[in-house]
Design a protein around this motif. Structure first.
Motif, mmCIF file in Angstrom:
data_model
loop_
_atom_site.group_PDB
_atom_site.id
_atom_site.type_symbol
_atom_site.label_atom_id
_atom_site.label_comp_id
_atom_site.label_asym_id
_atom_site.label_seq_id
_atom_site.Cartn_x
_atom_site.Cartn_y
_atom_site.Cartn_z
ATOM 1 N N GLN A 1 -5.682 -79.008 -66.220
ATOM 2 C CA GLN A 1 -4.967 -80.260 -66.001
ATOM 3 C C GLN A 1 -5.544 -81.009 -64.813
ATOM 4 O OE1 GLN A 1 -1.023 -78.990 -64.951
ATOM 5 N NE2 GLN A 1 -0.295 -79.081 -67.064
ATOM 6 N N GLY A 2 -5.399 -82.316 -64.863
ATOM 7 C CA GLY A 2 -5.668 -83.171 -63.721
ATOM 8 C C GLY A 2 -4.516 -84.144 -63.596
ATOM 9 N N ALA A 3 -4.144 -84.484 -62.379
ATOM 10 C CA ALA A 3 -3.055 -85.429 -62.176
ATOM 11 C C ALA A 3 -3.345 -86.275 -60.951
ATOM 12 C CB ALA A 3 -1.718 -84.705 -62.011
ATOM 13 N N ALA A 4 -2.704 -87.423 -60.915
ATOM 14 C CA ALA A 4 -2.770 -88.288 -59.746
ATOM 15 C C ALA A 4 -1.444 -89.020 -59.646
ATOM 16 C CB ALA A 4 -3.922 -89.278 -59.854
ATOM 17 N N VAL A 5 -0.999 -89.257 -58.426
ATOM 18 C CA VAL A 5 0.238 -90.004 -58.191
ATOM 19 C C VAL A 5 -0.025 -91.073 -57.138
ATOM 20 C CG1 VAL A 5 1.721 -88.044 -58.801
ATOM 21 C CG2 VAL A 5 1.169 -88.464 -56.407
ATOM 22 N N ARG A 6 0.800 -92.119 -57.199
ATOM 23 C CA ARG A 6 0.794 -93.163 -56.175
ATOM 24 C C ARG A 6 2.162 -93.143 -55.518
ATOM 25 N NH1 ARG A 6 -0.238 -96.895 -59.277
ATOM 26 N NH2 ARG A 6 1.834 -97.751 -59.611
ATOM 27 N N ASP A 7 2.188 -93.046 -54.193
ATOM 28 C CA ASP A 7 3.473 -92.997 -53.505
ATOM 29 C C ASP A 7 4.010 -94.415 -53.301
ATOM 30 O OD1 ASP A 7 2.346 -94.047 -51.129
ATOM 31 O OD2 ASP A 7 2.347 -92.123 -50.092
ATOM 32 N N ALA B 1 2.770 -91.843 -61.871
ATOM 33 C CA ALA B 1 2.021 -90.598 -62.006
ATOM 34 C C ALA B 1 1.231 -90.619 -63.303
ATOM 35 C CB ALA B 1 2.973 -89.403 -62.003
ATOM 36 N N VAL B 2 0.095 -89.942 -63.279
ATOM 37 C CA VAL B 2 -0.729 -89.726 -64.470
ATOM 38 C C VAL B 2 -0.985 -88.237 -64.568
ATOM 39 C CG1 VAL B 2 -3.038 -90.026 -65.458
ATOM 40 C CG2 VAL B 2 -1.857 -91.980 -64.460
ATOM 41 N N VAL B 3 -0.788 -87.690 -65.760
ATOM 42 C CA VAL B 3 -1.077 -86.277 -66.013
ATOM 43 C C VAL B 3 -1.998 -86.217 -67.221
ATOM 44 C CG1 VAL B 3 -0.141 -84.006 -66.580
ATOM 45 C CG2 VAL B 3 1.156 -85.560 -65.105
ATOM 46 N N LEU B 4 -3.154 -85.589 -67.036
ATOM 47 C CA LEU B 4 -4.124 -85.421 -68.118
ATOM 48 C C LEU B 4 -4.234 -83.938 -68.442
ATOM 49 C CD1 LEU B 4 -6.969 -87.800 -66.880
ATOM 50 C CD2 LEU B 4 -4.989 -88.344 -68.326
ATOM 51 N N ALA B 5 -3.975 -83.593 -69.694
ATOM 52 C CA ALA B 5 -4.004 -82.192 -70.125
ATOM 53 C C ALA B 5 -4.053 -82.154 -71.640
ATOM 54 C CB ALA B 5 -2.776 -81.454 -69.610
ATOM 55 N N ASP B 6 -4.204 -80.958 -72.171
ATOM 56 C CA ASP B 6 -4.194 -80.804 -73.613
ATOM 57 C C ASP B 6 -2.787 -80.905 -74.195
ATOM 58 O OD1 ASP B 6 -6.960 -80.529 -73.738
ATOM 59 O OD2 ASP B 6 -6.848 -78.398 -73.308
ATOM 60 N N ALA B 7 -1.763 -80.643 -73.391
ATOM 61 C CA ALA B 7 -0.375 -80.752 -73.869
ATOM 62 C C ALA B 7 0.042 -82.218 -73.877
ATOM 63 C CB ALA B 7 0.548 -79.955 -72.961
ATOM 64 N N SER B 8 0.894 -82.584 -74.814
ATOM 65 C CA SER B 8 1.285 -83.986 -74.940
ATOM 66 C C SER B 8 2.610 -84.310 -74.249
ATOM 67 C CB SER B 8 1.378 -84.372 -76.418
ATOM 68 O OG SER B 8 2.347 -83.574 -77.057
ATOM 69 N N GLU B 9 3.169 -83.364 -73.506
ATOM 70 C CA GLU B 9 4.393 -83.650 -72.775
ATOM 71 C C GLU B 9 4.429 -82.845 -71.487
ATOM 72 O OE1 GLU B 9 7.721 -80.826 -74.738
ATOM 73 O OE2 GLU B 9 7.112 -82.530 -75.946
ATOM 74 N N LEU B 10 5.285 -83.283 -70.580
ATOM 75 C CA LEU B 10 5.439 -82.584 -69.308
ATOM 76 C C LEU B 10 6.227 -81.305 -69.502
ATOM 77 C CD1 LEU B 10 6.419 -85.416 -66.814
ATOM 78 C CD2 LEU B 10 4.219 -84.279 -67.031
ATOM 79 N N GLY B 11 5.866 -80.301 -68.726
ATOM 80 C CA GLY B 11 6.635 -79.070 -68.721
ATOM 81 C C GLY B 11 7.934 -79.259 -67.955
ATOM 82 N N GLU B 12 8.830 -78.325 -68.122
ATOM 83 C CA GLU B 12 10.142 -78.396 -67.478
ATOM 84 C C GLU B 12 10.030 -78.436 -65.956
ATOM 85 O OE1 GLU B 12 14.103 -75.672 -67.400
ATOM 86 O OE2 GLU B 12 13.088 -75.893 -69.325
ATOM 87 N N ALA B 13 9.128 -77.640 -65.392
ATOM 88 C CA ALA B 13 8.966 -77.617 -63.927
ATOM 89 C C ALA B 13 8.448 -78.958 -63.416
ATOM 90 C CB ALA B 13 8.031 -76.487 -63.523
ATOM 91 N N ASP B 14 7.529 -79.587 -64.168
ATOM 92 C CA ASP B 14 7.020 -80.901 -63.760
ATOM 93 C C ASP B 14 8.122 -81.953 -63.829
ATOM 94 O OD1 ASP B 14 4.466 -80.032 -63.176
ATOM 95 O OD2 ASP B 14 3.666 -80.565 -65.140
#
Length: 121
Positions: A38-44, A83-96
């Motif tokens: 996974q890769g992610a980026a956020v803007r505060d 936020a941007v999340v790039l991964a093979d999964a198409s949805e966020l996990g519960e912890a995210d």
């Protein structure tokens, strides 16, 4: 009725603001550099950006989004605007979802994309 061209039948990627497109670039580059799942980026809320790759060590596991939020919190950010999340999964996990809700609130903009950076939702 005239037939539609193949290009018009292709699903359209959502339009992103320039600021959100920057987050996609940061997430994609971070994921590729770390060769992570996974890769992610956020803007505060102040406009600062944070990028992270997922971490999968025996003693510590963090999603890319959790890494970004940890950096934002440790930098005294007051919240997250997008936020941007790039991964093979198409949805966020519960912890995210939980970490976003706790730190960013329910109105944060989240773009999900595939490993190549194509935004899906």
């Amino acid at each position: 009725m005239s037939p539609q061209s193949p290009e018009s039948q292709q699903p359209q990627e959502p339009a992103l603001s320039p600021e959100d497109a920057k987050l996609v670039t940061l997430a994609r580059a971070t994921r590729a550099r770390a060769q992570a799942a996974q890769g992610a980026a956020v803007r505060d809320l102040d406009g600062r950006t944070y990028a992270a790759a997922s971490l999968d060590l025996e003693a510590l596991r963090l999603s890319a989004l959790q890494g970004c939020i940890a950096m934002a919190v440790s930098s005294a950010a007051r919240g997250v605007a997008a936020a941007v999340v790039l991964a093979d999964a198409s949805e966020l996990g519960e912890a995210d979802r939980a970490v976003l809700e706790e730190f960013a609130g329910p109105d944060v903009v989240v773009h999900l994309g595939d490993a190549r950076g194509t935004i899906l939702a």
